[in-house]
Write a protein that holds these residues in place. Structure first.
Motif, PDB file in Angstrom:
ATOM      1  N   LEU A  34       0.820  -1.203   0.000  1.00  0.00           N
ATOM      2  CA  LEU A  34       0.000   0.000   0.000  1.00  0.00           C
ATOM      3  C   LEU A  34       0.858   1.259   0.000  1.00  0.00           C
ATOM      4  O   LEU A  34       0.434   2.304  -0.504  1.00  0.00           O
ATOM      5  N   ASP A  35       2.079   1.158   0.542  1.00  0.00           N
ATOM      6  CA  ASP A  35       2.926   2.355   0.566  1.00  0.00           C
ATOM      7  C   ASP A  35       3.534   2.664  -0.800  1.00  0.00           C
ATOM      8  O   ASP A  35       4.201   3.691  -0.971  1.00  0.00           O
ATOM      9  N   ARG A  36       3.326   1.785  -1.786  1.00  0.00           N
ATOM     10  CA  ARG A  36       3.755   2.057  -3.160  1.00  0.00           C
ATOM     11  C   ARG A  36       2.562   2.429  -4.035  1.00  0.00           C
ATOM     12  O   ARG A  36       2.679   2.478  -5.255  1.00  0.00           O
ATOM     13  N   LEU A  37       1.431   2.682  -3.414  1.00  0.00           N
ATOM     14  CA  LEU A  37       0.210   3.055  -4.129  1.00  0.00           C
ATOM     15  C   LEU A  37      -0.244   4.441  -3.693  1.00  0.00           C
ATOM     16  O   LEU A  37      -0.016   4.863  -2.564  1.00  0.00           O
ATOM     17  N   GLU A  38      -0.887   5.127  -4.613  1.00  0.00           N
ATOM     18  CA  GLU A  38      -1.702   6.276  -4.232  1.00  0.00           C
ATOM     19  C   GLU A  38      -3.021   6.149  -4.984  1.00  0.00           C
ATOM     20  O   GLU A  38      -3.063   5.681  -6.121  1.00  0.00           O
ATOM     21  N   LEU A  39      -4.101   6.505  -4.317  1.00  0.00           N
ATOM     22  CA  LEU A  39      -5.406   6.493  -4.959  1.00  0.00           C
ATOM     23  C   LEU A  39      -5.956   7.904  -4.965  1.00  0.00           C
ATOM     24  O   LEU A  39      -6.026   8.559  -3.920  1.00  0.00           O
ATOM     25  N   ILE A  40      -6.305   8.360  -6.155  1.00  0.00           N
ATOM     26  CA  ILE A  40      -6.833   9.706  -6.338  1.00  0.00           C
ATOM     27  C   ILE A  40      -8.288   9.597  -6.759  1.00  0.00           C
ATOM     28  O   ILE A  40      -8.601   9.014  -7.799  1.00  0.00           O
ATOM     29  N   LEU A  41      -9.163  10.130  -5.931  1.00  0.00           N
ATOM     30  CA  LEU A  41     -10.589  10.154  -6.216  1.00  0.00           C
ATOM     31  C   LEU A  41     -10.926  11.542  -6.747  1.00  0.00           C
ATOM     32  O   LEU A  41     -10.835  12.531  -6.020  1.00  0.00           O
ATOM     33  N   VAL A  42     -11.282  11.610  -8.033  1.00  0.00           N
ATOM     34  CA  VAL A  42     -11.615  12.893  -8.654  1.00  0.00           C
ATOM     35  C   VAL A  42     -13.115  13.111  -8.496  1.00  0.00           C
ATOM     36  O   VAL A  42     -13.928  12.357  -9.036  1.00  0.00           O
ATOM     37  N   MET A  43     -13.486  14.140  -7.749  1.00  0.00           N
ATOM     38  CA  MET A  43     -14.887  14.377  -7.392  1.00  0.00           C
ATOM     39  C   MET A  43     -15.606  15.091  -8.531  1.00  0.00           C
ATOM     40  O   MET A  43     -15.678  16.318  -8.581  1.00  0.00           O
ATOM     41  N   ASN A  44     -16.152  14.312  -9.446  1.00  0.00           N
ATOM     42  CA  ASN A  44     -16.866  14.859 -10.603  1.00  0.00           C
ATOM     43  C   ASN A  44     -18.307  15.199 -10.223  1.00  0.00           C
ATOM     44  O   ASN A  44     -19.245  14.498 -10.567  1.00  0.00           O
ATOM     45  N   GLY A  45     -18.498  16.284  -9.524  1.00  0.00           N
ATOM     46  CA  GLY A  45     -19.851  16.658  -9.137  1.00  0.00           C
ATOM     47  C   GLY A  45     -19.973  16.860  -7.638  1.00  0.00           C
ATOM     48  O   GLY A  45     -19.006  16.725  -6.882  1.00  0.00           O
ATOM     49  N   ALA A  46     -21.176  17.172  -7.193  1.00  0.00           N
ATOM     50  CA  ALA A  46     -21.424  17.464  -5.783  1.00  0.00           C
ATOM     51  C   ALA A  46     -21.146  16.239  -4.918  1.00  0.00           C
ATOM     52  O   ALA A  46     -21.400  15.105  -5.315  1.00  0.00           O
ATOM     53  N   ASP A  47     -20.612  16.491  -3.734  1.00  0.00           N
ATOM     54  CA  ASP A  47     -20.314  15.410  -2.788  1.00  0.00           C
ATOM     55  C   ASP A  47     -21.615  14.778  -2.292  1.00  0.00           C
ATOM     56  O   ASP A  47     -22.527  15.469  -1.831  1.00  0.00           O
TER      57      ASP A  47
END
Length: 209
Positions: A34-47
């Motif tokens: 997990l320390d070699r991963l990054e996860l990016i959640l792109v918020m396409n719209g209202a939360d």
């Protein structure tokens, strides 16, 4: 021994709260460190509650808010620009990946060291039917999935070159993805992966499932 490469996973997110926990749990359960991963959640719209979920249960997830819905391709492109990994993976929100997903993709990069784009087979939620396991295009230029809906037993047993792989489970060298322009955002949703695969082949790259 060479260090394991850094991998960035980009998820363009839009109203998928019912699916998000299963996706993030499956990524957390990867055999890959997990320390070699990054996860990016792109918020396409209202939360819709996703931020509270991430902050409370998955604090290792990074969120990016573009301030508007960029569509699937635009969300992927923004995430790729923000990413730090040598490789970037794109996933739909309604996915649940196998624990060996990343290790198998990276093993494929070693089998095909000159290749830059790889894709995963995709099954139905119960694992019995194929969603994606191969690609084709008709004479009008419309891409389609010839194995869609077939039994999981139809999955290919070996690596195979394809015209394109599904953008909902695509794995690519980040520098090349950015260099070729990423997904064409004019497609908004659907066929951006067909176009990317076509462009990669025209530019001298190959694409593997």
């Amino acid at each position: 021994m060479n260090a394991k490469p850094k991998v960035s996973i980009v998820v363009p997110y839009y109203r998928g709260l019912e699916h998000l926990p299963a996706l993030l749990e499956s990524i957390e359960a990867q055999e890959y460190p997990l320390d070699r991963l990054e996860l990016i959640l792109v918020m396409n719209g209202a939360d819709d509650g996703a931020l509270d979920l991430v902050n409370s249960r998955f604090p290792w997830v990074r969120t990016v808010d573009p301030g508007e819905n960029l569509g699937y391709g635009g969300g992927c492109n923004l995430g790729a620009r923000e990413a730090k990994g040598e490789w970037v993976a794109f996933l739909n929100t309604d996915m649940r990946v196998d624990s060996k997903w990343l290790t198998e993709l990276l093993a494929a990069t070693e089998r095909h060291p000159d290749s830059v784009c790889f894709g995963s087979a995709i099954l139905s939620w119960n694992g019995k039917r194929i969603d994606f396991a191969g690609s084709a295009m008709n004479f009008l230029g419309v891409g389609y999935q010839p194995y869609h809906g077939g039994p999981a037993s139809w999955l290919p047993e070996e690596d195979r070159q394809e015209l394109f792989v599904c953008g909902g489970a695509l794995f690519m060298r980040r520098d090349v993805y950015l260099d070729v322009g990423g997904f064409d955002e004019d497609f908004w949703a659907y066929y951006e992966d067909v176009d990317l695969g076509w462009r990669l082949w025209v530019l001298g790259y190959d694409v593997w499932l």
